[in-house]
Write an enzyme that holds these catalytic residues in place. Structure first.
Site, PDB file in Angstrom:
ATOM      1  N   LYS A 235     -48.109  11.235  41.212  1.00  0.00           N
ATOM      2  CA  LYS A 235     -49.254  10.663  40.490  1.00  0.00           C
ATOM      3  C   LYS A 235     -49.809   9.407  41.171  1.00  0.00           C
ATOM      4  O   LYS A 235     -50.992   9.108  41.050  1.00  0.00           O
ATOM      5  CB  LYS A 235     -48.837  10.305  39.054  1.00  0.00           C
TER       6      LYS A 235
ATOM      7  N   GLU B  77     -52.614  19.645  41.419  1.00  0.00           N
ATOM      8  CA  GLU B  77     -52.572  20.231  40.076  1.00  0.00           C
ATOM      9  C   GLU B  77     -51.377  19.732  39.268  1.00  0.00           C
ATOM     10  O   GLU B  77     -51.472  19.488  38.069  1.00  0.00           O
ATOM     11  CB  GLU B  77     -52.536  21.762  40.182  1.00  0.00           C
TER      12      GLU B  77
ATOM     13  N   GLY C  62     -32.218  15.338  30.241  1.00  0.00           N
ATOM     14  CA  GLY C  62     -32.868  15.160  31.539  1.00  0.00           C
ATOM     15  C   GLY C  62     -34.372  14.967  31.445  1.00  0.00           C
ATOM     16  O   GLY C  62     -35.063  15.011  32.456  1.00  0.00           O
TER      17      GLY C  62
ATOM     18  N   VAL D 255     -50.772  16.361  36.475  1.00  0.00           N
ATOM     19  CA  VAL D 255     -51.025  16.315  35.026  1.00  0.00           C
ATOM     20  C   VAL D 255     -50.523  17.621  34.412  1.00  0.00           C
ATOM     21  O   VAL D 255     -50.981  18.705  34.784  1.00  0.00           O
ATOM     22  CB  VAL D 255     -52.538  16.149  34.726  1.00  0.00           C
TER      23      VAL D 255
ATOM     24  N   ASP E 269     -46.415   6.535  32.326  1.00  0.00           N
ATOM     25  CA  ASP E 269     -46.543   7.878  32.902  1.00  0.00           C
ATOM     26  C   ASP E 269     -47.805   8.561  32.344  1.00  0.00           C
ATOM     27  O   ASP E 269     -48.605   9.128  33.093  1.00  0.00           O
ATOM     28  CB  ASP E 269     -45.280   8.697  32.574  1.00  0.00           C
TER      29      ASP E 269
ATOM     30  N   LYS F  81     -51.595   9.641  34.239  1.00  0.00           N
ATOM     31  CA  LYS F  81     -52.248  10.952  34.068  1.00  0.00           C
ATOM     32  C   LYS F  81     -53.663  10.779  33.506  1.00  0.00           C
ATOM     33  O   LYS F  81     -54.595  11.467  33.921  1.00  0.00           O
ATOM     34  CB  LYS F  81     -51.391  11.843  33.165  1.00  0.00           C
TER      35      LYS F  81
ATOM     36  N   GLY G 291     -40.474  19.803  34.638  1.00  0.00           N
ATOM     37  CA  GLY G 291     -39.455  20.828  34.907  1.00  0.00           C
ATOM     38  C   GLY G 291     -39.503  21.275  36.352  1.00  0.00           C
ATOM     39  O   GLY G 291     -40.527  21.175  37.016  1.00  0.00           O
TER      40      GLY G 291
ATOM     41  N   PHE H 103     -37.483  16.365  48.914  1.00  0.00           N
ATOM     42  CA  PHE H 103     -36.834  17.640  48.608  1.00  0.00           C
ATOM     43  C   PHE H 103     -35.891  17.450  47.422  1.00  0.00           C
ATOM     44  O   PHE H 103     -34.745  17.841  47.424  1.00  0.00           O
ATOM     45  CB  PHE H 103     -36.083  18.146  49.851  1.00  0.00           C
TER      46      PHE H 103
ATOM     47  N   GLU I 220     -35.893   9.311  32.241  1.00  0.00           N
ATOM     48  CA  GLU I 220     -35.171   8.714  33.367  1.00  0.00           C
ATOM     49  C   GLU I 220     -34.072   7.804  32.812  1.00  0.00           C
ATOM     50  O   GLU I 220     -34.119   7.395  31.655  1.00  0.00           O
ATOM     51  CB  GLU I 220     -36.130   7.836  34.189  1.00  0.00           C
TER      52      GLU I 220
HETATM   53  N1  HSE Z   1     -41.302  12.028  32.678  1.00  0.00           N
HETATM   54  C1  HSE Z   1     -42.449  12.843  32.452  1.00  0.00           C
HETATM   55  C2  HSE Z   1     -42.467  13.337  31.013  1.00  0.00           C
HETATM   56  C3  HSE Z   1     -42.530  14.045  33.341  1.00  0.00           C
HETATM   57  O1  HSE Z   1     -41.528  13.053  30.261  1.00  0.00           O
HETATM   58  O2  HSE Z   1     -43.420  14.007  30.626  1.00  0.00           O
HETATM   59  C4  HSE Z   1     -43.212  13.839  34.649  1.00  0.00           C
HETATM   60  O3  HSE Z   1     -44.514  13.370  34.521  1.00  0.00           O
END
Ligand code: HSE
Length: 339
Positions: A125, A149, A206, A152, A220, A224, A321, A8, A209
């Site tokens: 993911k 969904e 933001g 990606v 990341d 995907k 987001g 959450f 990370e």
């Molecule tokens: N940290 C990823 C990005 C978002 O910057 O696109 C989540 O996959």
């Protein structure tokens, strides 16, 4: 539809806000009525009430910096797996953090929910990039849906687009900008910021990370790409089977030099078929300024799908987001409700 939230954080809360805001619309447009029977979060606490709990109140507690279980009669003592077993939910909504190396704890959550006869919607993911085949097979056996969904490009519905809207086309190649943080950094570097300054800005906003490795080293985007390779091309691979390079080696002068030659650096994830092999990669590429991907700036994502029917089709939209990723879960919930 009885819903269980596992995780959450930002995404789970994004979905919670959306389904509260759209409660009437979901009922009127899709005949979709829901109750939330459980919320399990390692940090924010856990609630269980098989007759339905107060989602609005849980959101307010989080906003006030409190645990959702503080002062609640529905407070639950136990982990997510126990909650999945006891909840009697129809759909388990998995939005815990991604671990691209082990997929845990999400993989165990997904497996347990499917075993319990629950549909699964996830934005995580890890389970898809690592164990898609097994989990999809388990879902088939249990006659439940396993939908993802949001893994990606968040709520920009590229998976549905390729699997359903483009059905009947042969996809030859998929290539895109699948990570917003790195695209933002490259955009700001082209404007004159150093890599460190651009990364600082991305963290301030933001996007990145606090430990930005998964973004800037390309992992990341790799997760995907691996999901696309499996879902669209039927590959049986793991993310680190594919070559992966991030943006840490790109200098401001290389960006300026590319610009002078009518090119722009983008971190490109791509999947294509060569004879019978599915190939994939993540790495920086110089894209011609006339290509649709070259115009995608800031944290926006984009994917160009090359087909035998339409040639190239490019989808551009948000890739991260709170509301955007929450919406991806709503898309999947509506799909489940429509069956
Ligand atoms: N940290 C990823 C990005 C978002 O910057 O696109 C989540 O996959």
């Amino acid at each position: 539809m009885k819903l269980l939230f596992v995780g959450f954080g930002t995404v789970g809360q994004g979905l919670a806000e959306l389904i509260l805001e759209k409660e009437e619309q979901l009922k009127n447009d899709f005949g979709l009525k829901y109750s939330v029977v459980g919320i399990s979060d390692e940090l924010k606490g856990s609630l269980l009430n098989t007759n339905g709990l107060d989602l609005q109140r849980a959101l307010e507690s989080v906003k006030a910096g409190k645990k959702i279980s503080d002062d609640s009669d529905d407070s639950f003592d136990g982990d997510a797996l126990k909650m999945i077993r006891q909840s009697g939910a129809d759909v388990m909504l998995e939005a815990t953090y991604t671990d691209i190396k082990t997929g845990e704890p999400a993989v165990s959550h997904v497996r347990e929910a499917l075993e319990q006869g629950q549909h699964v919607v996830t934005t995580n993911k890890g389970p898809v990039a690592l164990f898609y085949k097994d989990l999809a097979e388990l879902a088939r056996q249990k006659k439940k849906r396993f939908l993802f969904e949001g893994t990606v490009m968040s709520g920009t519905p590229v998976l549905n687009f390729i699997r359903e809207t483009l059905a009947g086309s042969k996809v030859q190649e998929i290539k895109g900008i699948l990570n917003g943080t790195t695209n933002y950094i490259l955009t700001r570097m082209e404007e004159g910021l150093s890599y460190d300054e651009a990364l600082d800005k991305a963290q301030e906003l933001g996007y990145a990370e606090a430990v930005p490795d998964a973004d800037v080293l390309g992992w990341d985007a790799l997760a995907k790409v691996c999901i696309l390779a499996k879902v669209v091309f039927g590959a049986d691979s793991k993310p680190f089977d594919y070559p992966c390079e991030g943006i840490t080696g790109i200098t401001a002068s290389a960006i300026a030099d590319a610009r002078n030659r009518g090119k722009r650096f983008k971190l490109i994830g791509k999947v294509w078929k060569e004879r019978n092999y599915v190939k994939a990669s993540v790495g920086p590429e110089e894209i011609d300024l006339t290509h649709p991907l070259a115009g995608v700036m800031g944290a926006t994502n984009a994917l160009t799908v090359s087909t035998d029917t339409l040639g190239d089709v490019t989808v551009i939209g948000p890739g991260a987001g709170k509301k955007e990723t929450g919406f991806s879960m709503l898309i999947d919930l509506i799909t489940i409700g429509n069956k």
